[in-house]
Design a protein around this motif. Structure first.
Motif, short mmCIF file in Angstrom:
data_model
loop_
_atom_site.label_atom_id
_atom_site.label_comp_id
_atom_site.label_asym_id
_atom_site.label_seq_id
_atom_site.Cartn_x
_atom_site.Cartn_y
_atom_site.Cartn_z
N SER A 1 20.69 -19.69 -0.49
CA SER A 1 19.44 -20.33 -0.87
C SER A 1 19.26 -20.08 -2.36
CB SER A 1 18.26 -19.75 -0.09
OG SER A 1 18.39 -20.03 1.27
N PHE B 1 20.00 -12.27 -9.38
CA PHE B 1 19.19 -12.92 -10.40
C PHE B 1 20.00 -13.17 -11.66
CE2 PHE B 1 14.77 -12.96 -8.99
CZ PHE B 1 14.83 -12.16 -7.86
N GLY B 2 19.68 -14.27 -12.33
CA GLY B 2 20.19 -14.49 -13.66
C GLY B 2 19.49 -13.59 -14.66
N TYR C 1 12.31 -18.24 -10.28
CA TYR C 1 11.14 -17.38 -10.42
C TYR C 1 10.64 -17.47 -11.87
CZ TYR C 1 11.64 -15.08 -5.89
OH TYR C 1 11.68 -14.83 -4.55
N LYS D 1 12.03 -23.36 -4.64
CA LYS D 1 13.24 -22.95 -3.97
C LYS D 1 13.87 -24.14 -3.25
CE LYS D 1 11.59 -21.60 0.61
NZ LYS D 1 11.53 -20.51 1.62
N LEU E 1 7.41 -16.69 -7.40
CA LEU E 1 8.26 -17.79 -7.03
C LEU E 1 7.73 -19.09 -7.64
CD1 LEU E 1 10.64 -18.82 -5.25
CD2 LEU E 1 8.92 -19.27 -3.48
N PHE F 1 16.69 -20.20 -5.91
CA PHE F 1 15.30 -20.00 -6.30
C PHE F 1 15.16 -20.05 -7.82
CE2 PHE F 1 13.99 -18.25 -2.17
CZ PHE F 1 15.20 -17.83 -1.65
N THR G 1 16.92 -24.57 0.02
CA THR G 1 17.70 -23.77 0.97
C THR G 1 19.01 -24.42 1.39
OG1 THR G 1 16.45 -24.68 2.81
CG2 THR G 1 15.67 -22.60 1.88
N PHE H 1 13.68 -17.18 -14.29
CA PHE H 1 14.85 -16.56 -13.69
C PHE H 1 15.37 -17.43 -12.55
CE2 PHE H 1 14.78 -12.32 -15.56
CZ PHE H 1 13.46 -12.17 -15.95
N SER I 1 20.26 -16.26 -2.96
CA SER I 1 20.16 -15.29 -1.87
C SER I 1 21.12 -15.64 -0.76
CB SER I 1 18.73 -15.25 -1.31
OG SER I 1 18.68 -14.44 -0.15
N VAL I 2 21.92 -14.63 -0.42
CA VAL I 2 22.72 -14.69 0.79
C VAL I 2 22.34 -13.47 1.62
CG1 VAL I 2 24.65 -16.04 -0.10
CG2 VAL I 2 24.59 -13.58 -0.52
N GLY I 3 21.05 -13.19 1.61
CA GLY I 3 20.53 -11.93 2.13
C GLY I 3 20.14 -11.12 0.91
N GLN I 4 21.11 -10.53 0.28
CA GLN I 4 20.84 -9.87 -1.00
C GLN I 4 20.57 -10.95 -2.06
OE1 GLN I 4 23.42 -6.63 -1.95
NE2 GLN I 4 23.21 -6.91 -4.15
N PHE I 5 19.69 -10.60 -2.98
CA PHE I 5 19.35 -11.52 -4.06
C PHE I 5 20.17 -11.19 -5.30
CE2 PHE I 5 15.54 -14.25 -3.53
CZ PHE I 5 15.31 -14.01 -2.19
#
Lengths: 115, 109
Positions: free
Chosen positions: B32, B99-100, B36, B49, B46, B34, B51, B89, B93-97
């Motif tokens: 997914s 960030f750029g 921010y 997003k 947020l 996003f 998905t 930013f 997310s593949v569970g863990q996020f």
């Protein structure tokens, strides 16, 4: 409803002292994340919890850093023997669950200054 | 490994200009995506997003389309305002996020 809260909002400590940072996630959120944001930098991932378990602690910068979560709710990030390079904003976030697709909600952060 | 690369800033635009902030990603699964935003003195929140592939996220006049073929999620706004000045930013997310590094935007009147 209440968002993610963190305390303290600001912490100034002397080098070598221990500090504890607290995070209260949104009620019902099972996943909780800790990040560090240094001045002008992006987000450095530290650790996440799913429930009370932290499956991956590899993001913690050193063994001076530890974190725990109790009751699937409040989490504490502890930094022992603080160093000046630990100075940063520590951000906590929570999401409904660890599975992908759920956004993270961030707290306001704790600004840590080590003198 | 999974990662996000976003356009480096800072970006300075005049009010009503068109904004694009580039974001590309690398992921082994089906992430997914996003955006921010962090307004001055505030926490991250947020913005939008998406998905799955071809989804378009939109909010406050900002849009981003999940492009699987180009592994991109570029942020666009047709007419920026001074109040859009913030750090943006991109994240996956593949569970863990992941960030750029963030892109600072300043909009001048």
């Amino acid at each position: 409803g209440a968002g993610v809260s963190q305390s303290p909002s600001n912490k100034v400590t002397e080098k070598g002292k221990d500090v504890e940072l607290r995070c209260d996630p949104i009620s019902g959120h099972t996943a909780l994340y800790w990040y560090r944001q240094s001045l002008g930098q992006g987000l450095e991932f530290l650790i996440y919890f799913q429930g009370n378990s932290a499956p991956d602690k590899s993001g913690l910068p050193s063994d001076r850093f530890s974190a725990e979560r109790t009751g699937g709710s409040v989490s504490t990030l502890t930094i022992q023997r603080t160093q000046q390079e630990d100075s940063a904003v520590y951000l906590c976030a929570s999401s409904l669950t660890w599975a992908g697709g759920y956004e993270q909600y961030f707290g306001p952060g704790t600004r840590l200054t080590v003198t | 490994g999974d990662s996000v690369t976003q356009m480096e800033g800072p970006v300075t635009l005049s009010e009503e200009a068109f904004l694009t902030i580039n974001c590309t990603y690398t992921a082994t699964g089906y992430p997914s995506l996003f955006w921010y935003v962090q307004y001055p003195g505030e926490g991250l929140q947020l913005l939008l997003k998406a998905t799955k592939a071809d989804d378009k996220g939109s909010n406050k006049g900002f849009e981003a389309t999940y492009r699987k073929e180009t592994t991109s999620f570029h942020l666009e706004k047709g007419s920026v305002q001074v109040s859009d000045s913030a750090v943006y930013f991109c994240a996956l997310s593949v569970g863990q996020f992941y960030f750029g590094t963030g892109t600072s935007l300043t909009v001048i009147p």
